[in-house]
Each structure stands twice: as C-alpha cells, then as structure tokens.
Design an enzyme around this catalytic site. Structure first.
Site, short mmCIF file in Angstrom:
data_model
loop_
_atom_site.label_atom_id
_atom_site.label_comp_id
_atom_site.label_asym_id
_atom_site.label_seq_id
_atom_site.Cartn_x
_atom_site.Cartn_y
_atom_site.Cartn_z
N ARG A 162 -7.02 -2.32 -3.33
CA ARG A 162 -7.69 -2.16 -4.74
C ARG A 162 -6.87 -2.99 -5.81
O ARG A 162 -7.52 -3.11 -6.77
CB ARG A 162 -7.47 -0.47 -5.12
CG ARG A 162 -5.94 -0.15 -5.03
CD ARG A 162 -5.56 1.22 -4.94
NE ARG A 162 -5.72 1.57 -3.33
CZ ARG A 162 -5.37 2.97 -3.04
NH1 ARG A 162 -5.34 3.91 -3.74
NH2 ARG A 162 -5.85 2.95 -1.76
N GLU A 168 -2.94 -2.39 -1.39
CA GLU A 168 -2.83 -3.73 -2.16
C GLU A 168 -4.46 -4.07 -2.13
O GLU A 168 -4.60 -4.81 -3.12
CB GLU A 168 -2.16 -4.67 -1.29
CG GLU A 168 -2.96 -5.31 0.02
CD GLU A 168 -3.56 -4.38 1.25
OE1 GLU A 168 -3.00 -3.07 1.12
OE2 GLU A 168 -4.55 -4.37 2.04
N ASP A 217 -8.43 -7.32 7.91
CA ASP A 217 -8.31 -6.95 6.76
C ASP A 217 -9.12 -7.72 5.54
O ASP A 217 -9.16 -7.55 4.23
CB ASP A 217 -6.86 -6.46 5.94
CG ASP A 217 -6.71 -5.27 5.18
OD1 ASP A 217 -7.84 -4.49 5.11
OD2 ASP A 217 -5.91 -5.10 4.62
N LYS A 222 -12.82 -7.79 -0.13
CA LYS A 222 -11.54 -8.06 0.03
C LYS A 222 -11.30 -9.01 0.95
O LYS A 222 -11.64 -9.02 2.22
CB LYS A 222 -10.96 -6.63 0.28
CG LYS A 222 -9.54 -6.57 1.02
CD LYS A 222 -9.10 -5.03 1.25
CE LYS A 222 -7.61 -4.89 1.74
NZ LYS A 222 -7.32 -3.57 2.24
N ASP A 240 -2.27 -7.87 6.66
CA ASP A 240 -1.90 -6.36 5.85
C ASP A 240 -0.80 -5.74 6.52
O ASP A 240 -1.05 -4.98 7.54
CB ASP A 240 -3.02 -5.45 5.38
CG ASP A 240 -2.45 -4.35 4.78
OD1 ASP A 240 -1.30 -4.39 4.11
OD2 ASP A 240 -3.15 -3.13 4.63
N LYS A 264 3.97 -1.14 7.31
CA LYS A 264 2.84 -0.19 8.43
C LYS A 264 3.92 -0.17 9.66
O LYS A 264 4.75 -0.93 9.78
CB LYS A 264 1.70 -0.76 8.58
CG LYS A 264 0.89 -0.72 7.57
CD LYS A 264 -0.36 -1.49 7.95
CE LYS A 264 -1.54 -1.67 6.69
NZ LYS A 264 -1.92 -0.27 6.39
N ASP A 298 1.28 -0.70 0.09
CA ASP A 298 0.43 -0.81 1.07
C ASP A 298 -1.05 -0.48 0.75
O ASP A 298 -1.96 -0.64 1.29
CB ASP A 298 0.64 0.15 2.31
CG ASP A 298 -0.28 -0.17 3.62
OD1 ASP A 298 -0.81 -1.33 3.60
OD2 ASP A 298 -0.14 0.44 4.50
#
Ligand code: BES
Ligand code: MN
Ligand code: ZN
Length: 506
Positions: free
Chosen positions: A352, A350, A289, A266, A271, A278, A348
């Site tokens: 996956r 994101e 991230d 990833k 993020d 968030k 959020d």
C-alpha cells in the site's frame, strides 16, 4: 527464454480435411450424439456413439475421451465434457480449450485443432478458444537443466463453419496476443527474485515495449527522490537493490485527450516483510509479489499490439522489501509524494505504501481513471480464497465497468466495501494515518488506505493475493503463476469511454 510461438490458424474446411493430429470438440451434458459430430462417429467406426451410449462420455465438465479415426487428415478425435449447454459461457469455453490442450500436451501431441460449437457469438468464441489454447503452452520449469515438461503443441487450429468473415481472423489474432501476454506475465512472476530484481524487472519491461509502439520511462532512485516518493523510498531502504518506477505510455495518434486510463501494479520483487519479518514457511512464494506489476507491463504490451483507441499510462513501482541495516522500522514516519504522512506500524504492509506514491504519480501524469492491481493482503485470501480477486473502488459505476470486463476476460472478482469505519482503523496519534489497520477487515483497510491516494479520481483496486498463484493444479490451471488481470486490463482499454464515469458522483 521466450519459447517458440505455436503456429495458429483458422480452418473453414470440412473436419476430415483439417491437417492436424488431434481434433477436439466440446460435448454437453445429455446432448447424445449431436448432428454436427456424426461425421466424427463415422470416421471412428462408431466409437464416439458407443462411448456416449455406454455413459463413458457424459459431457461432465473437463472429462476427456479420445479415439482414433481413419480416412481423415487428423488421426484422432477427442471430446471434452462442457457441462450443461445452458451454462455455457465464454469463460467455460476458455477453460475447456486449456484443458484440451493440456491433455494433448501430456500425450505429446504436437498439432491440435479445436472444433468450435456451442452457439456462443463466433468472434468471442474464437478469441477465448485461442486464449485458452495458448494458456496451455506455458512452461514453469525454465530452470531445469535435465528433462523438462512435455513440450507445448506447435500448431493450433480453430475450426469454424465457413460463415463468418474477416472478424474471425481478427478474433484469432486478438486471442493470440492476449494469450501470449498472459504467458509473458506468468513468466515474469515465475522468475526467482535473485534474477528478477527491480532493475531487471525494468529492463524486462523495456524489452517488452520494444517494437510495440509504446514509450517507456524508467525512474531511478535520484528521480524517485526528486519526486519525493517517500513511501516507495522508505520500503526500498532495507534493500541493497535500488528501486525503480516503470512508466509505460500508450498514446495512439488522434486519440481523445480524455479519458486517460491509469494502470498501477505492485512490483515488489521479493517481500520478506522487512523488520516485521514473515515466517520462513512459504516465504519463497513472495517472489510473485510483483504479479500486479507484471500484469500492468504485459497488459500495456497487449494494448499497444491491439491498437487500443484510448490513451493509457502504466505505472509500476518496483522494489524489494528487505530487513537491511537501513530498513524502515515500526514507528517510523514517512512522507508521501502527495504530502500525506504515514506512521509505519508493520513493515510488511509495504504494498500500500509504494502504491500510494504510484497512484499519486499516475494522476500527476494525467490519468483520469485509475485501476491498481496488487498481491496486497493475506486477508483477501481469507475472505475469498483462491476463487476470486477482491474488487474495491469508487464510484460504483467504475467498479462495475471493471468487474464486468474482468468476468468476460476470465479474471473473476467479487465486490468489497470501503466503509468509513475502515478509515477510523487507520488513525495515527502522530501522523495522518498508520499503514496497518490490524486484523479485522484487513483487505478493506488496505484498500481504504489506497483510497487516500486516489483522491477525487475514479479508482478501482484489485487485490489478487489469492489469484496470482495457483497452489494446487486444476484441470484448466497448472500449479504456479496464473497471469491474472492481464486480459482484464487490456480489454478495459477497449471499453466504450462513454461508459467511464465522469467523476466520483457519476
Ligand atoms: N504481499 C503480501 C500479501 C500476500 C499474502 C500476498 C499472501 C500473497 C499471499 C503483503 O505485502 C503483506 O505482507 N500483507 C500483510 C499486511 C498486514 C501486515 C497488515 C498481510 O496480508 O499479512
Ligand atoms: Mn508484505
Ligand atoms: Zn507484499
């Protein structure tokens, strides 16, 4: 930005002859003054024996003791507590080496030597020691303009008894490469997102592949669109920074056609959560991230430098997750490259999404065995804390191969389930699935989402949300990026392919 690499060497001479400033030996609980360290006591005019006698040195894990010595090339000797001899492992040794080197660094001692003892297999011990010593040379304060942290040691020596041939030299070199590549990943994770955009991450990957024998292909938005990676494009829509897919290949001449290890990481360079934004508190942490992506890039470098015998493909989808005017919104439906449709419940979730397209792509490039690494869910941190990554996958045999490799590499992980109930939590009224299964079993539903994209290929998912970044300093681990999974992924390329499962039922 890459700091001057320390000089590394093996020493086979008597301890008194080793040219360094501090010699460090592990000492076990209740072992008294061991035979092989009597010479240190003599050189210290009995100070070592007295400290053991007085209970000042007890061998408790990570306690250190230092004394001057005379008549030796080294001016000092230190002992670091190693715990009970019966519990001694490669992982304990790696941590001890880091503790010792961090301690020396704080004392501004620039040349240190580690005395190998404790009865572990010599080559594995030399490798882990070298990794541990190198992990202590990482500096996180690269943007300070004034006084910086104590400089790392510039000369590292591993003292071994004269038996043991060239395999110990090779182990030292292996430890050096794995330690350095772990630190390179830490450096990438530490970069702020205004510096490390998806484009820059791809450029850094390009630079890290240079001269290593790897080939690299960087997909821009046009090529990503041509491949119909609608999930990655959906996440990237909210950002002014264009996405990239970084594809790195290790194709050693003469390697068997199969297996092809597919490593997917990833690469969300920041993020915010997107429209499902968030909270402000702690959001700065979301610059890391991309830790899974960094692990894949840096593991690929190690795999090439170490000349792994099998084919490996690394795929890193890189993007920001931002709430721009064109951002995806809850209720939107995206179509993945493999044709599956996804209703966005929470922007959020994101990671996956971009991994779904990347897992598909790795298979389309020929990967026969997949491992993905991602800072995927806060729920995995709720489940396991910062003590271990969550490991998922199928078949069990493949999970077990990765779990064992991770354990030896010092990346602890704990198995988690992929029950059918988790698929039920992903049902959508309008599309094939939703992208969030809600709060219950959040790490498991995220993994179950990824399984849809791994299809029939053996696949393992490592959720490193809890282990990529150390929130508090431990004796062996300063605050900040940990370099998790680099050594695991690299070592996987050296596992005997005969132990790779041939399919989901193997
Ligand atoms: N990058 C985060 C996960 C994360 C959380 C990493 C804490 C490191 C520390 C991920 O993209 C995320 O936001 N996950 C959500 C999923 C939820 C919306 C279903 C989460 O864990 O809250
Ligand atoms: Mn997120
Ligand atoms: Zn994320």
């Amino acid at each position: 930005m890459i700091e001057l690499a320390p000089v590394l060497a093996l020493a086979r001479s008597p301890l008194s002859e080793i040219d360094t400033d501090l010699l460090i030996a592990p000492i076990f609980e209740g072992e008294g003054l061991p035979e092989d360290l009597v010479s240190t006591d003599d050189a210290a005019a009995g100070a070592v024996g007295r400290a053991i006698e007085a209970g000042e040195v007890r061998g408790r894990p990570f306690e250190t003791f230092l004394t001057p010595v005379t008549g030796w090339k080294s001016s000092r000797v230190a002992l670091v507590g190693a715990g009970p001899a019966a519990d001694f492992t490669i992982e304990r040794l790696r941590r001890l080496a880091t503790v010792a080197a961090l301690d020396a660094r704080r004392r501004r001692i620039r040349r240190i030597g580690w005395i190998n003892r404790g009865g572990l297999p010599a080559a594995a011990a030399v490798q882990a020691t070298t990794e541990g010593l190198l992990l202590a040379t990482f500096s996180a304060d690269s943007y300070k303009s004034g006084e910086r942290d104590c400089a790392p040691p510039e000369q590292l020596t591993v003292a071994v008894t004269s038996s043991g041939g060239s395999e110990l030299e090779a182990a030292l070199e292996r430890g050096r490469i794995l330690g350095e590549c772990s630190n390179l990943a830490r450096q990438l994770c530490n970069e702020p997102s205004n510096v490390l955009t998806p484009t820059v991450l791809a450029e850094r990957a390009f630079a890290l592949c240079d001269g290593s024998g790897l080939s690299i292909d960087i997909l821009d938005e046009q090529r990503i669109a041509a491949l119909h990676m609608g999930l990655l494009l959906g996440v990237a829509r909210g950002s002014a920074e264009p996405p990239r897919v970084i594809v790195i290949r290790h194709d050693p001449p003469g390697a068997p056609a199969s297996p092809v290890l597919g490593l997917v990481g990833k690469g969300v360079t920041f993020d915010t959560g997107g429209i499902s934004i968030k909270p402000a508190d702690g959001m700065e942490r979301m610059k890391d991230d991309m830790a899974g992506g960094a692990a894949v890039i840096c593991a690929m470098r190690a795999i090439a430098l170490l000349k792994a015998p099998i084919r490996v493909i690394g795929v890193v989808p890189a993007t920001e997750n931002m709430p721009g005017g064109r951002a995806m919104k809850p209720g939107d439906v995206l179509t993945s490259a493999n044709g599956k449709t996804v209703e966005i419940i929470n922007t959020d979730a994101e990671g996956r999404l971009i991994l779904g397209d990347a897992l598909w792509y790795a298979q389309s490039l020929g990967a026969t065995h997949l491992v993905d690494v991602a800072t995927l869910t806060g729920a995995s941190v709720v489940a396991l804390g910062k003590a271990a990554a969550a490991i998922f996958g199928r078949p069990d045999g493949w999970v077990e191969v990765v779990r064992r490799t991770a354990l030896a590499a010092g990346d602890r992980c704990w198995p988690m389930p992929l029950y059918d109930e988790y698929r039920d939590q992903l049902k959508s009224e309008i599309a094939d699935m939703v992208n969030s299964g809600g709060r219950p079993a959040g790490a498991c539903t995220a993994a179950r989402f990824l399984q849809e994209f791994a299809a029939e290929t053996p696949w393992v998912h490592l959720d490193i949300a809890g282990t990529a970044w150390a929130e508090e300093a431990k004796a062996w681990q300063p605050k900040g990026p940990t370099g998790v999974a680099v050594r695991t992924l690299a070592e996987l390329a050296f596992v005997d392919p005969a132990s790779f499962p041939r399919g989901l039922s193997d």
